[in-house]
Motif scaffolding. Structure first.
Motif, PDB file in Angstrom:
ATOM      1  N   HIS A   1      -7.672  -1.859   1.970  1.00  0.00           N
ATOM      2  CA  HIS A   1      -6.548  -1.854   2.904  1.00  0.00           C
ATOM      3  C   HIS A   1      -6.898  -0.976   4.111  1.00  0.00           C
ATOM      4  O   HIS A   1      -7.536   0.070   3.948  1.00  0.00           O
TER       5      HIS A   1
ATOM      6  N   ASN B   1      -1.959  -0.797  -6.452  1.00  0.00           N
ATOM      7  CA  ASN B   1      -2.475   0.132  -5.445  1.00  0.00           C
ATOM      8  C   ASN B   1      -2.898   1.435  -6.106  1.00  0.00           C
ATOM      9  O   ASN B   1      -2.139   2.050  -6.856  1.00  0.00           O
TER      10      ASN B   1
ATOM     11  N   HIS C   1       0.819  -1.218   0.000  1.00  0.00           N
ATOM     12  CA  HIS C   1       0.000   0.000   0.000  1.00  0.00           C
ATOM     13  C   HIS C   1       0.854   1.269   0.000  1.00  0.00           C
ATOM     14  O   HIS C   1       0.337   2.359  -0.242  1.00  0.00           O
TER      15      HIS C   1
END
Length: 367
Positions: free
Chosen positions: A249, A200, A163
């Motif tokens: 996330h 991401n 992330h």
């Protein structure tokens, strides 16, 4: 008139809890005292009700409040505002539960793909899924692509960006996505595997929309999004497009004033996450046993007609804990192991061993 029910834990004592509960009720909508909110229509249609106040054994009170559903405008950001907007600034309050009416789920339809569709995409049945992360930040796209190839050749199900990977000058988003997706496709062609890559998405809403479109065009199998960094409403918007599965996330979601099972287990799923990452007990970050079980149960649930989503326990889980973690959750989970696969330098073999153990343990637990 439909109402949405919110459950809070409120510190305080019996001498002032009734007044405190009343102020909590009003703070989330009209932000006025009942006397000042004198308009008859507002009183009838906007001002909610304190349903119950009960002492808690551990101290403080369990306060249940009903707010008219119309106050949320059936909008993701406004829903959060009514649920926990101003009250999130007050240290004596914690949001611990939400009970929406059925009408709520006509707008918030949950995962667009869900656990079953992810299994179909991966050809992974009768076992837990396996996942890992491309890291560390600082590697150029070519090295991350090489790592993605190694993971895919070893048979892992999902390879996500860490992330922390953004549109950096040392690792541009577009180049990273193209190279990593090609690497995964090459590995799948060689092995017959069905590994997917999830880049991401991070930045402004406009840049994330561009990244999402680019990733979809590049052929990726899913995307990663940190809703608390980029906005929970954006999760809902992207999921509504129904173009790619979304793995949520938990970064920036660590407020102690909202229960993790509500944020990561309920709200992320309601807003459209197909899988939700959260810290498993005993890792670098650690929730309690009960919190982890509640999170998984909420994500696995098909309540309100929503598709089940995958719980993704993570946060420093080691390969040595596979049996322990899968015994805890069962097969309806996606086990995310990151750094543990990189420790010895033998990435392909360690990943193959991890994949094989997850399959073996899943089979043993199912028998």
């Amino acid at each position: 008139m439909s109402h949405i029910v919110f459950h809070y834990h409120v510190a305080g004592d019996s001498s002032d809890i009734a007044a405190r509960s009343e102020s909590l009720l009003l703070e989330q909508t009209v932000e006025l005292s009942r006397a000042a909110a004198s308009d008859a229509w507002v009183r009838e249609n906007i001002v909610g009700e304190v349903l119950s106040i009960k002492p808690r054994e551990s101290g403080g009170f369990a306060v249940t409040i009903a707010q008219p559903l119309r106050t949320t405008a059936l909008d993701p950001a406004q829903f959060l505002n009514v649920a926990f907007g101003n009250s999130s600034l007050q240290p004596d309050v914690k949001l611990v539960g939400v009970e929406p009416p059925d009408e709520f789920f006509k707008t918030f339809r949950g995962p667009r793909f869900g656990a079953n569709a992810l299994r179909e995409k991966l050809g992974a049945f009768g076992r837990a899924l396996t996942a890992t992360a491309l890291k560390p930040m600082g590697l150029p796209p070519e090295k991350l692509a090489a790592l993605a190839y190694s993971f895919a050749v070893a048979g892992i199900d999902v390879i996500k960006d860490d992330h922390g990977l953004a549109d950096h000058d040392f690792c541009p988003f577009a180049q990273r996505v193209e190279l990593c997706q090609r690497a995964v496709e090459k590995a799948n062609a060689e092995t017959g595997g069905r590994t997917i890559y999830a880049p991401n998405l991070i930045g402004s809403p406009a840049s994330i929309q561009r990244q999402f479109a680019f990733a979809r065009e590049a052929g990726v199998g899913a995307v990663l999004l940190a809703p608390m960094l980029v906005g929970p409403a954006l999760l809902h918007e992207l999921a509504s497009a129904a173009a790619l599965p979304i793995i949520a996330h938990p970064a920036f979601g660590g407020s102690e004033w909202i229960a993790p099972e509500v944020l990561f287990g309920d709200i992320f799923k309601w807003f459209g996450a197909d899988a939700s990452i959260y810290p498993h007990l005993g890792g670098r970050f650690s929730y309690s046993r009960d919190t982890c079980l509640s999170l998984a149960a909420r994500l696995n649930s098909s309540a309100h007609g929503l598709k089940p989503a995958f719980p993704v326990p993570a946060g420093g889980v080691k390969t040595s804990r596979v049996r322990e973690v899968l015994s805890f959750y069962g097969g309806d989970t996606m086990l995310l192991v990151g750094g543990s696969l990189l420790e010895s330098g033998e990435v392909i073999q360690r990943t193959k061993d991890f994949v094989a153990e997850v399959a073996s343990v899943s089979k043993a637990l199912a028998s």
